[in-house]
Design a protein around this motif. Structure first.
Motif, PDB file in Angstrom:
ATOM      1  N   THR A   2       0.946  -1.380  -0.031  1.00 21.45           N
ATOM      2  CA  THR A   2       0.034   0.041  -0.300  1.00 21.45           C
ATOM      3  C   THR A   2       0.827   1.466   0.434  1.00 21.45           C
ATOM      4  N   GLU A   3       0.292   2.847  -0.164  1.00 18.07           N
ATOM      5  CA  GLU A   3       0.966   3.323   0.261  1.00 18.07           C
ATOM      6  C   GLU A   3       1.627   4.082   1.387  1.00 18.07           C
ATOM      7  N   PHE A   4       1.310   3.085   2.404  1.00 15.57           N
ATOM      8  CA  PHE A   4       1.723   3.117   4.014  1.00 15.57           C
ATOM      9  C   PHE A   4       2.904   2.220   4.093  1.00 15.57           C
ATOM     10  N   THR A   5       3.670   1.542   3.111  1.00 12.05           N
ATOM     11  CA  THR A   5       4.203   0.042   3.613  1.00 12.05           C
ATOM     12  C   THR A   5       5.865   0.746   3.161  1.00 12.05           C
ATOM     13  N   PRO A   6       6.588   0.689   4.416  1.00 11.54           N
ATOM     14  CA  PRO A   6       7.738   1.683   4.058  1.00 11.54           C
ATOM     15  C   PRO A   6       8.412   0.690   3.362  1.00 11.54           C
ATOM     16  N   VAL A   7       9.264   1.071   2.103  1.00 16.37           N
ATOM     17  CA  VAL A   7      10.166   0.793   1.381  1.00 16.37           C
ATOM     18  C   VAL A   7      11.502   1.358   0.544  1.00 16.37           C
ATOM     19  N   TYR A   8      11.114   2.480   0.951  1.00 11.44           N
ATOM     20  CA  TYR A   8      12.742   3.594   0.654  1.00 11.44           C
ATOM     21  C   TYR A   8      13.347   3.644   1.319  1.00 11.44           C
ATOM     22  N   ARG A  29      13.182  14.840  12.901  1.00 10.39           N
ATOM     23  CA  ARG A  29      13.760  15.099  13.927  1.00 10.39           C
ATOM     24  C   ARG A  29      12.159  16.122  14.766  1.00 10.39           C
ATOM     25  N   LEU A  30      12.045  17.034  13.894  1.00  8.34           N
ATOM     26  CA  LEU A  30      10.469  18.071  14.381  1.00  8.34           C
ATOM     27  C   LEU A  30       9.131  17.463  14.272  1.00  8.34           C
ATOM     28  N   GLY A  31       9.745  16.010  13.077  1.00  6.12           N
ATOM     29  CA  GLY A  31       8.556  15.582  13.731  1.00  6.12           C
ATOM     30  C   GLY A  31       7.428  15.552  12.763  1.00  6.12           C
ATOM     31  N   LEU A  32       8.003  16.550  11.273  1.00  3.94           N
ATOM     32  CA  LEU A  32       6.567  16.492   9.947  1.00  3.94           C
ATOM     33  C   LEU A  32       6.709  15.602   9.713  1.00  3.94           C
ATOM     34  N   VAL A  33       7.573  14.419   9.816  1.00  9.99           N
ATOM     35  CA  VAL A  33       7.458  12.892   8.116  1.00  9.99           C
ATOM     36  C   VAL A  33       8.000  12.042   9.718  1.00  9.99           C
ATOM     37  N   SER A  34       7.727  11.375   9.704  1.00  9.94           N
ATOM     38  CA  SER A  34       7.392   9.792  10.822  1.00  9.94           C
ATOM     39  C   SER A  34       7.894   8.912  10.107  1.00  9.94           C
ATOM     40  N   PRO A  35       9.115   8.550   9.433  1.00 12.48           N
ATOM     41  CA  PRO A  35       9.309   7.504   8.669  1.00 12.48           C
ATOM     42  C   PRO A  35       9.274   5.942   9.381  1.00 12.48           C
ATOM     43  N   ASP A  36       9.129   4.607   9.097  1.00  7.66           N
ATOM     44  CA  ASP A  36       9.531   3.496  10.005  1.00  7.66           C
ATOM     45  C   ASP A  36      10.856   3.521  10.416  1.00  7.66           C
ATOM     46  N   ARG A  37      10.950   2.550  11.118  1.00 10.84           N
ATOM     47  CA  ARG A  37      12.716   2.138  11.127  1.00 10.84           C
ATOM     48  C   ARG A  37      13.425   0.343  10.674  1.00 10.84           C
ATOM     49  N   THR A  38      13.932   0.135  11.084  1.00 12.51           N
ATOM     50  CA  THR A  38      14.593  -0.992  10.757  1.00 12.51           C
ATOM     51  C   THR A  38      14.772  -1.238  12.479  1.00 12.51           C
ATOM     52  N   ALA A  39      15.200  -2.936  12.015  1.00 14.04           N
ATOM     53  CA  ALA A  39      15.699  -3.101  13.115  1.00 14.04           C
ATOM     54  C   ALA A  39      17.219  -2.579  13.588  1.00 14.04           C
ATOM     55  N   GLY A  40      17.437  -2.425  12.477  1.00 17.89           N
ATOM     56  CA  GLY A  40      18.803  -0.931  12.538  1.00 17.89           C
ATOM     57  C   GLY A  40      19.219  -0.146  13.372  1.00 17.89           C
ATOM     58  N   ARG A  41      18.358   1.042  13.138  1.00 17.45           N
ATOM     59  CA  ARG A  41      17.070   2.627  12.810  1.00 17.45           C
ATOM     60  C   ARG A  41      17.211   2.720  11.959  1.00 17.45           C
ATOM     61  N   GLY A  42      17.602   2.061  10.591  1.00 17.69           N
ATOM     62  CA  GLY A  42      17.599   2.730   9.590  1.00 17.69           C
ATOM     63  C   GLY A  42      16.150   3.228   9.120  1.00 17.69           C
ATOM     64  N   ARG A  43      15.784   4.532   8.887  1.00 17.25           N
ATOM     65  CA  ARG A  43      14.576   5.254   8.346  1.00 17.25           C
ATOM     66  C   ARG A  43      14.259   4.310   6.593  1.00 17.25           C
ATOM     67  N   ARG A  44      13.040   4.061   6.879  1.00 20.40           N
ATOM     68  CA  ARG A  44      12.433   4.120   5.506  1.00 20.40           C
ATOM     69  C   ARG A  44      10.933   4.370   4.937  1.00 20.40           C
ATOM     70  N   TYR A  45      11.457   4.293   4.467  1.00 14.76           N
ATOM     71  CA  TYR A  45       9.472   6.154   3.524  1.00 14.76           C
ATOM     72  C   TYR A  45       9.038   5.572   3.212  1.00 14.76           C
ATOM     73  N   SER A  46       7.776   5.238   2.939  1.00 16.63           N
ATOM     74  CA  SER A  46       6.685   4.769   1.926  1.00 16.63           C
ATOM     75  C   SER A  46       6.144   5.649   1.338  1.00 16.63           C
ATOM     76  N   SER A  47       5.910   4.995   0.157  1.00 19.31           N
ATOM     77  CA  SER A  47       4.571   6.729  -1.052  1.00 19.31           C
ATOM     78  C   SER A  47       4.628   7.466  -0.416  1.00 19.31           C
ATOM     79  N   ARG A  48       3.399   7.470   0.820  1.00 19.89           N
ATOM     80  CA  ARG A  48       2.799   7.680   1.976  1.00 19.89           C
ATOM     81  C   ARG A  48       3.247   8.978   2.225  1.00 19.89           C
ATOM     82  N   ASP A  49       5.108   8.966   2.727  1.00 14.68           N
ATOM     83  CA  ASP A  49       5.950  10.016   3.264  1.00 14.68           C
ATOM     84  C   ASP A  49       6.426  10.196   2.327  1.00 14.68           C
TER      85      ASP A  49
END
Length: 138
Positions: A2-8, A29-49
């Motif tokens: 979906t558009e909410f699936t973190p892939v990027y 950091r400002l909370g404008l966009v909150s991407p999901d995090r991987t187990a290693g704390r890497g950011r993963r962005y979705s199409s919605r993000d």
């Protein structure tokens, strides 16, 4: 997906949104966009993000709104969406309650006895009747 699936990953998200990766980190950091995090704390962005990153950039560049104002706009838009979802939920509950009430009403009407009751015409009289209580001893 979906558009909410973190892939990027952040580099791809930066390229898709037209922003620098450091800008994405700041927006996170400002909370404008909150991407999901991987187990290693890497950011993963979705199409919605990505869409939201583009909207933040547009509001900032074209509308001249500062980041605090953009954050408030996003919060209010999220609140409106949540309230709209709640209204839809309540409308569904009202509709269900109406159906249930109609079914209960139909059940009550079905339980009525259908006996015929004789009808007698009562004559209207204009006579005045005086009532007097009996006296003791009468």
């Amino acid at each position: 997906m979906t558009e909410f699936t973190p892939v990027y990953v952040i580099s791809v998200a930066a390229q898709l949104s037209g922003l620098h990766p450091q800008t994405l980190r700041q927006y996170d950091r400002l909370g404008l966009v909150s991407p999901d995090r991987t187990a290693g704390r890497g950011r993963r962005y979705s199409s919605r993000d990505i869409e939201q990153l583009r909207e933040v950039q547009r509001l900032s560049q074209e509308e001249g709104i500062n980041l605090a104002g953009i954050k408030r706009i996003i919060e209010l838009e999220n609140q409106v969406a949540a309230l709209a979802a709640r209204v839809a939920e309540l409308q569904g509950e009202v509709a269900s309650a109406g159906v249930a009430a109609s079914q209960r009403e139909a059940a009550v009407h079905a339980s009525y006895r259908r006996d015929l009751v004789p009808y007698q015409q009562v004559q209207q009289s204009s006579a005045l009747v005086v009532w007097r209580p009996r006296r003791r001893g009468e």
